[in-house]
Design an enzyme around this catalytic site. Structure first.
Site, PDB file in Angstrom:
ATOM      1  N   HIS A   1      11.292   6.036  -1.209  1.00 60.20           N
ATOM      2  CA  HIS A   1      10.820   7.381  -0.834  1.00 60.20           C
ATOM      3  C   HIS A   1      10.494   7.460   0.669  1.00 60.20           C
ATOM      4  CE1 HIS A   1       6.634   5.827  -2.259  1.00 60.20           C
ATOM      5  NE2 HIS A   1       6.728   5.651  -0.970  1.00 60.20           N
TER       6      HIS A   1
ATOM      7  N   HIS B   1       0.001   8.645   0.402  1.00 63.35           N
ATOM      8  CA  HIS B   1      -0.078   7.826   1.625  1.00 63.35           C
ATOM      9  C   HIS B   1      -1.158   8.365   2.557  1.00 63.35           C
ATOM     10  CE1 HIS B   1       4.003   7.302   0.002  1.00 63.35           C
ATOM     11  NE2 HIS B   1       4.075   6.159   0.634  1.00 63.35           N
TER      12      HIS B   1
ATOM     13  N   HIS C   1       9.578  -3.552   2.843  1.00 60.11           N
ATOM     14  CA  HIS C   1       9.207  -3.073   4.173  1.00 60.11           C
ATOM     15  C   HIS C   1       7.768  -3.459   4.478  1.00 60.11           C
ATOM     16  CE1 HIS C   1       7.926   0.349   1.626  1.00 60.11           C
ATOM     17  NE2 HIS C   1       7.259   0.894   2.623  1.00 60.11           N
TER      18      HIS C   1
ATOM     19  N   GLU D   1       4.776  -1.548  -2.940  1.00 61.43           N
ATOM     20  CA  GLU D   1       4.973  -0.291  -3.679  1.00 61.43           C
ATOM     21  C   GLU D   1       5.921  -0.470  -4.862  1.00 61.43           C
ATOM     22  OE1 GLU D   1       4.759   3.185  -0.223  1.00 61.43           O
ATOM     23  OE2 GLU D   1       6.685   2.440  -0.838  1.00 61.43           O
TER      24      GLU D   1
HETATM   25  C1  DHB Z   1       7.806   4.346   5.428  1.00 64.18           C
HETATM   26  C2  DHB Z   1       6.795   4.933   4.676  1.00 64.18           C
HETATM   27  C3  DHB Z   1       6.787   4.799   3.296  1.00 64.18           C
HETATM   28  O1  DHB Z   1       5.844   5.393   2.536  1.00 64.18           O
HETATM   29  C4  DHB Z   1       7.748   4.048   2.654  1.00 64.18           C
HETATM   30  O2  DHB Z   1       7.662   3.938   1.325  1.00 64.18           O
HETATM   31  C5  DHB Z   1       8.764   3.457   3.393  1.00 64.18           C
HETATM   32  C6  DHB Z   1       8.780   3.607   4.791  1.00 64.18           C
HETATM   33  C7  DHB Z   1       7.830   4.552   6.924  1.00 64.18           C
HETATM   34  O3  DHB Z   1       6.910   5.194   7.439  1.00 64.18           O
HETATM   35  O4  DHB Z   1       8.782   4.087   7.571  1.00 64.18           O
HETATM   36 FE    FE Z   2       5.699   4.697   0.583  1.00 60.76          FE
END
Ligand code: DHB
Ligand code: FE
Length: 288
Positions: free
Chosen positions: A12, A59, A193, A240
């Site tokens: 997402h 978030h 990530h 996540e």
């Molecule tokens: C980013 C934010 C998110 O919530 C995620 O799931 C993946 C990447 C970002 O800010 O790059």
């Molecule tokens: Fe996220």
């Protein structure tokens, strides 16, 4: 009786929304990413679910660190897309499936899950992006939604096994719901990530590919992993991914993978998608 027709998983990443808003879909950087979702869009068009239960994390947009529910369930008539700081986006509000939400919350409590109950809440990219990836940009969303918020931000976050267990309760709620609606469940977030700290920028494509395989064939293994293993393997924000286990826990042991897509990097994230059906009730494959 209501019916579960599929389990979808997707990243997402917020820059996906920005790419759509800025008309970048068909640019060389983004086209391979978005093209990978076409089979998923075809699948929802063909199977026509009525309700989408979407598992995601807020978030810091609707909840902040002062108040963090471990699990929260929406039971609102409507969920407005929250403005995350770049102004309102041109997407319609999400219509709620209020009756089912209350039935689900009842079923959770009967099964010793005690969620926060949200009769009014705005929703961020955690749900906006998955909805756009599967349903595009309609004037009105063709499905009603049930948002499930999971805390994967403020430690202590829940155990992966607890997310998996919640999925089983979700399945029980769907199958005990006295309607004839067709349900899909969307697990969102990830894949690998890390946006902060010494490992900022960390992605782990081999672990992502393994996750996309195991979520179908060996979810018990993913549910048995510790939170620390999620962080080590997928990065602090890649943790996540444990939210996909709510979706997977709602499905049968044996599933058929209809579509799968992996692209790296989207922003600084390994981006993945999967479409699964229960093997016992699986319909013929949709042409990709
Ligand atoms: C980013 C934010 C998110 O919530 C995620 O799931 C993946 C990447 C970002 O800010 O790059
Ligand atoms: Fe996220």
């Amino acid at each position: 009786m209501a019916k579960l027709i599929g389990g979808l998983g997707t990243s997402h990443v917020p820059s996906i929304a920005a790419a759509i808003d800025k008309g970048l879909r068909d640019t060389p950087d983004w086209k391979p990413f978005f093209d990978g979702y076409i089979p998923g869009q075809d699948w929802v068009k063909e199977h026509k679910p009525d309700v989408a239960v979407v598992i995601f994390n807020d978030h810091g947009n609707s909840f902040f660190l002062d108040k963090v529910p471990t699990f929260a369930v929406g039971c609102a008539e409507e969920y407005r897309p929250v403005d995350e700081g770049w102004g309102p986006r041109a997407i319609p509000p999400f219509r709620g499936a209020v009756d089912f939400s209350w039935h689900f919350i009842d079923t959770l409590v009967e099964n010793r899950f005690d969620p926060m109950i949200c009769q009014e809440i705005e929703v961020d990219h955690g749900i906006q992006v998955p909805m756009e990836l599967f349903w595009g940009r309609p004037d009105q969303w063709p499905v009603r939604v049930v948002p499930i918020f999971v805390n994967v931000i403020q430690y202590p976050i829940p155990l992966p096994s607890r997310c998996y267990e919640m999925g089983r309760v979700l399945r029980q709620a769907i199958e005990s719901y006295p309607g004839d609606e067709r349900f899909v469940v969307l697990g969102t977030g990830g894949l690998s990530h890390q946006l902060q700290g010494a490992r900022a920028g960390f992605v782990n494509p081999p672990a992502d590919e393994a996750f996309l395989r195991d979520i179908a064939t060996d979810p018990d293994k993913l549910a048995a992993m510790s939170r620390e293993q999620y962080v080590e393997m997928f990065g602090s924000e890649g943790a996540e991914l444990m939210m996909w286990l709510v979706m997977r826990g709602a499905m049968d042991r044996d599933v058929v993978v209809r579509h799968k897509h992996y692209f790296v990097p989207a922003s600084m994230t390994g981006a993945g998608m999967i479409v699964m059906e229960n093997k016992a009730t699986s319909s013929p494959a949709v042409a990709a």
